[in-house]
Design a protein around this motif. Structure first.
Motif, PDB file in Angstrom:
ATOM      1  N   THR A   1       0.846  -1.194   0.000  1.00 27.18           N
ATOM      2  CA  THR A   1       0.000   0.000   0.000  1.00 27.18           C
ATOM      3  C   THR A   1       0.880   1.242   0.000  1.00 27.18           C
ATOM      4  O   THR A   1       1.767   1.394   0.839  1.00 27.18           O
ATOM      5  CB  THR A   1      -0.920   0.010   1.237  1.00 27.18           C
ATOM      6  OG1 THR A   1      -1.748  -1.152   1.188  1.00 27.18           O
ATOM      7  CG2 THR A   1      -1.802   1.260   1.257  1.00 27.18           C
ATOM      8  N   CYS A   2       0.632   2.123  -0.949  1.00 28.98           N
ATOM      9  CA  CYS A   2       1.403   3.351  -1.098  1.00 28.98           C
ATOM     10  C   CYS A   2       1.102   4.294   0.071  1.00 28.98           C
ATOM     11  O   CYS A   2      -0.053   4.617   0.336  1.00 28.98           O
ATOM     12  CB  CYS A   2       1.051   4.011  -2.420  1.00 28.98           C
ATOM     13  SG  CYS A   2       1.772   5.646  -2.644  1.00 28.98           S
ATOM     14  N   ALA A   3       2.158   4.749   0.744  1.00 29.63           N
ATOM     15  CA  ALA A   3       1.986   5.659   1.881  1.00 29.63           C
ATOM     16  C   ALA A   3       1.574   7.058   1.420  1.00 29.63           C
ATOM     17  O   ALA A   3       1.070   7.846   2.206  1.00 29.63           O
ATOM     18  CB  ALA A   3       3.282   5.731   2.690  1.00 29.63           C
ATOM     19  N   THR A   4       1.792   7.358   0.151  1.00 28.99           N
ATOM     20  CA  THR A   4       1.466   8.690  -0.360  1.00 28.99           C
ATOM     21  C   THR A   4      -0.002   8.803  -0.772  1.00 28.99           C
ATOM     22  O   THR A   4      -0.690   9.749  -0.391  1.00 28.99           O
ATOM     23  CB  THR A   4       2.382   9.045  -1.546  1.00 28.99           C
ATOM     24  OG1 THR A   4       3.737   8.920  -1.123  1.00 28.99           O
ATOM     25  CG2 THR A   4       2.121  10.454  -2.062  1.00 28.99           C
ATOM     26  N   CYS A   5      -0.483   7.814  -1.560  1.00 25.04           N
ATOM     27  CA  CYS A   5      -1.847   7.940  -2.104  1.00 25.04           C
ATOM     28  C   CYS A   5      -2.793   6.838  -1.648  1.00 25.04           C
ATOM     29  O   CYS A   5      -3.991   6.907  -1.917  1.00 25.04           O
ATOM     30  CB  CYS A   5      -1.807   8.004  -3.632  1.00 25.04           C
ATOM     31  SG  CYS A   5      -1.545   6.409  -4.439  1.00 25.04           S
ATOM     32  N   GLY A   6      -2.285   5.814  -0.986  1.00 20.90           N
ATOM     33  CA  GLY A   6      -3.152   4.764  -0.473  1.00 20.90           C
ATOM     34  C   GLY A   6      -3.473   3.654  -1.450  1.00 20.90           C
ATOM     35  O   GLY A   6      -4.161   2.691  -1.100  1.00 20.90           O
ATOM     36  N   TYR A   7      -2.938   3.757  -2.668  1.00 24.06           N
ATOM     37  CA  TYR A   7      -3.198   2.732  -3.678  1.00 24.06           C
ATOM     38  C   TYR A   7      -2.576   1.411  -3.231  1.00 24.06           C
ATOM     39  O   TYR A   7      -1.431   1.375  -2.772  1.00 24.06           O
ATOM     40  CB  TYR A   7      -2.605   3.201  -5.004  1.00 24.06           C
ATOM     41  CG  TYR A   7      -2.791   2.272  -6.184  1.00 24.06           C
ATOM     42  CD1 TYR A   7      -4.013   2.184  -6.839  1.00 24.06           C
ATOM     43  CD2 TYR A   7      -1.722   1.515  -6.663  1.00 24.06           C
ATOM     44  CE1 TYR A   7      -4.174   1.361  -7.943  1.00 24.06           C
ATOM     45  CE2 TYR A   7      -1.872   0.683  -7.777  1.00 24.06           C
ATOM     46  CZ  TYR A   7      -3.101   0.617  -8.399  1.00 24.06           C
ATOM     47  OH  TYR A   7      -3.247  -0.197  -9.494  1.00 24.06           O
ATOM     48  N   THR A   8      -3.344   0.337  -3.350  1.00 25.01           N
ATOM     49  CA  THR A   8      -2.853  -0.982  -2.967  1.00 25.01           C
ATOM     50  C   THR A   8      -2.781  -1.880  -4.193  1.00 25.01           C
ATOM     51  O   THR A   8      -3.729  -1.932  -4.981  1.00 25.01           O
ATOM     52  CB  THR A   8      -3.779  -1.626  -1.907  1.00 25.01           C
ATOM     53  OG1 THR A   8      -3.783  -0.786  -0.753  1.00 25.01           O
ATOM     54  CG2 THR A   8      -3.298  -3.007  -1.502  1.00 25.01           C
TER      55      THR A   8
ATOM     56  N   ARG B   1       8.310   2.206  -7.551  1.00 29.93           N
ATOM     57  CA  ARG B   1       7.378   3.332  -7.418  1.00 29.93           C
ATOM     58  C   ARG B   1       5.931   2.885  -7.568  1.00 29.93           C
ATOM     59  O   ARG B   1       5.639   1.881  -8.217  1.00 29.93           O
ATOM     60  CB  ARG B   1       7.684   4.398  -8.481  1.00 29.93           C
ATOM     61  CG  ARG B   1       8.977   5.151  -8.213  1.00 29.93           C
ATOM     62  CD  ARG B   1       9.248   6.175  -9.295  1.00 29.93           C
ATOM     63  NE  ARG B   1      10.463   6.917  -9.064  1.00 29.93           N
ATOM     64  CZ  ARG B   1      10.522   8.120  -8.472  1.00 29.93           C
ATOM     65  NH1 ARG B   1       9.418   8.711  -8.063  1.00 29.93           N
ATOM     66  NH2 ARG B   1      11.674   8.729  -8.295  1.00 29.93           N
ATOM     67  N   CYS B   2       5.036   3.697  -7.011  1.00 31.16           N
ATOM     68  CA  CYS B   2       3.595   3.449  -7.084  1.00 31.16           C
ATOM     69  C   CYS B   2       3.114   3.643  -8.523  1.00 31.16           C
ATOM     70  O   CYS B   2       3.440   4.646  -9.158  1.00 31.16           O
ATOM     71  CB  CYS B   2       2.888   4.429  -6.152  1.00 31.16           C
ATOM     72  SG  CYS B   2       1.094   4.377  -6.261  1.00 31.16           S
ATOM     73  N   ARG B   3       2.338   2.682  -9.021  1.00 31.80           N
ATOM     74  CA  ARG B   3       1.829   2.801 -10.383  1.00 31.80           C
ATOM     75  C   ARG B   3       0.778   3.911 -10.483  1.00 31.80           C
ATOM     76  O   ARG B   3       0.594   4.513 -11.537  1.00 31.80           O
ATOM     77  CB  ARG B   3       1.241   1.455 -10.836  1.00 31.80           C
ATOM     78  CG  ARG B   3       0.739   1.440 -12.264  1.00 31.80           C
ATOM     79  CD  ARG B   3       0.515   0.032 -12.766  1.00 31.80           C
ATOM     80  NE  ARG B   3       1.759  -0.689 -12.977  1.00 31.80           N
ATOM     81  CZ  ARG B   3       2.495  -0.621 -14.091  1.00 31.80           C
ATOM     82  NH1 ARG B   3       2.132   0.147 -15.082  1.00 31.80           N
ATOM     83  NH2 ARG B   3       3.609  -1.319 -14.205  1.00 31.80           N
ATOM     84  N   ALA B   4       0.130   4.234  -9.374  1.00 33.32           N
ATOM     85  CA  ALA B   4      -0.926   5.251  -9.412  1.00 33.32           C
ATOM     86  C   ALA B   4      -0.377   6.670  -9.316  1.00 33.32           C
ATOM     87  O   ALA B   4      -0.805   7.553 -10.045  1.00 33.32           O
ATOM     88  CB  ALA B   4      -1.925   4.999  -8.288  1.00 33.32           C
ATOM     89  N   CYS B   5       0.595   6.903  -8.422  1.00 29.67           N
ATOM     90  CA  CYS B   5       1.040   8.288  -8.191  1.00 29.67           C
ATOM     91  C   CYS B   5       2.535   8.484  -8.415  1.00 29.67           C
ATOM     92  O   CYS B   5       3.030   9.609  -8.293  1.00 29.67           O
ATOM     93  CB  CYS B   5       0.650   8.752  -6.791  1.00 29.67           C
ATOM     94  SG  CYS B   5       1.699   8.102  -5.481  1.00 29.67           S
ATOM     95  N   ALA B   6       3.272   7.438  -8.711  1.00 28.69           N
ATOM     96  CA  ALA B   6       4.715   7.477  -8.994  1.00 28.69           C
ATOM     97  C   ALA B   6       5.582   7.781  -7.780  1.00 28.69           C
ATOM     98  O   ALA B   6       6.792   7.926  -7.905  1.00 28.69           O
ATOM     99  CB  ALA B   6       5.046   8.433 -10.142  1.00 28.69           C
TER     100      ALA B   6
END
Ligand SMILES: [Zn+2]
Lengths: 202, 96
Positions: free
Chosen positions: B36-43, B61-66
């Motif tokens: 789970t991304c700590a920046t945007c919450g995307y899991t 990196r997060c695929r949703a927010c990079a």
């Protein structure tokens, strides 16, 4: 891979290259490898700015047009990447950081470059003044391409190239040193290629 | 404010590219772990993350927010693993 770096003496000694120009553990390449820790940012030049920040505030900011109107220099430099390639005689069009920092009153001893994409790199002020560091926007006679850090990147050729932050958007003036991106993850805080300062503790 | 856009870059790798490295470090298969991304919450599964290897270390990196999820820097026998960008990482216990 370039055949030039695979000479009779092995890859550490390219043909015709003065070995005194190649730091320990490096090999000479003729291509320009792209190193990226993240997606390539694309900022329209109309909204691009370069800022100098101090104590959480913007002390000075330039538009793209204003940066282009500042006196620039043609810089030729050898660059050394911590991933072990060295590229000789790279040519840049760039504004000296002396010009930019000279427009701000400060007593900082360190700077930290900040960039699109969140990348940062820290440098002592002494290493980005005195004609040793630039904001580069041209490479090899053309605009600096996004994959190499365009529209503008730092150029600090006397340190490992991760210090020459790509997609740079400004400098933060600091009284005390604060590590940047790779410095936080175990890379050397200073990064002198001639002393092979790759990792923390080297 | 600035209108910076990012990528998509050709040839960006995904979490499978560091599957072997993660297995070595965590002692278990990690590409199917859920992060789970700590920046945007995307899991998403680790396999879904964006991975950059043409750098001094491996960057996930997060695929949703990079945002940076994890950075792994190897230096001979030791590895520096930073998971600061992950709010959670759920994976099965190492198989013995
Ligand atoms: Zn995210």
């Amino acid at each position: 891979m370039s055949p030039v770096s695979r000479g009779f003496h092995g890859r550490h000694r390219a043909r015709g290259v003065d070995p005194g120009r190649v730091p320990p553990g490096q090999y000479v390449t003729t291509d320009f490898p792209v190193l990226s820790a993240g997606p390539t940012p694309r900022t329209p030049l109309e909204s691009w700015t370069f800022s100098i920040r101090q104590a959480g505030e913007t002390a000075k900011s330039w538009s793209w047009q204003q940066i282009r109107e500042l006196p620039s220099e043609a810089v030729t430099a050898d660059i050394h990447c911590v991933t072990k390639w060295t590229k000789l005689d790279t040519s840049w069009q760039a504004v000296s950081l002396d010009v930019l920092l000279g427009q701000v009153q400060h007593q900082a001893r360190y700077v930290r470059a900040f960039c699109d994409g969140g990348y940062t790199a820290n440098l002592p002020l002494a290493d980005v003044t005195g004609g040793r560091a630039w904001l580069a926007y041209g490479y090899d006679g053309a605009p600096l391409q996004p994959e190499h850090g365009g529209p503008a990147r730092l150029l600090v050729p006397h340190l490992y190239f991760w210090k020459s932050a790509k997609w740079v958007r400004g400098l933060e003036l600091l009284a005390a040193d604060e590590p940047g991106f790779w410095e936080r993850y175990g890379y050397h805080n200073y990064g002198d290629p001639w002393r092979e300062q790759r990792y923390s503790g080297d | 404010m600035t209108q910076t856009s990012y990528g998509p870059d050709d040839g960006t790798l995904d979490g499978n590219a560091i599957g072997g490295l993660l297995r070595e470090l965590f002692g278990t298969e990690m590409t199917t772990a859920s992060g789970t991304c700590a920046t945007c919450g995307y899991t998403a599964q680790v396999a879904q993350a964006l991975v950059y290897l043409d750098a001094p270390g491996a960057v996930m990196r997060c695929r949703a927010c990079a945002a940076v999820l994890a950075v792994i820097v190897r230096r001979q026998a030791t590895a520096c693993v930073d998971l600061e960008g992950l709010a959670a990482l759920d994976y099965p216990p190492p198989s013995s």
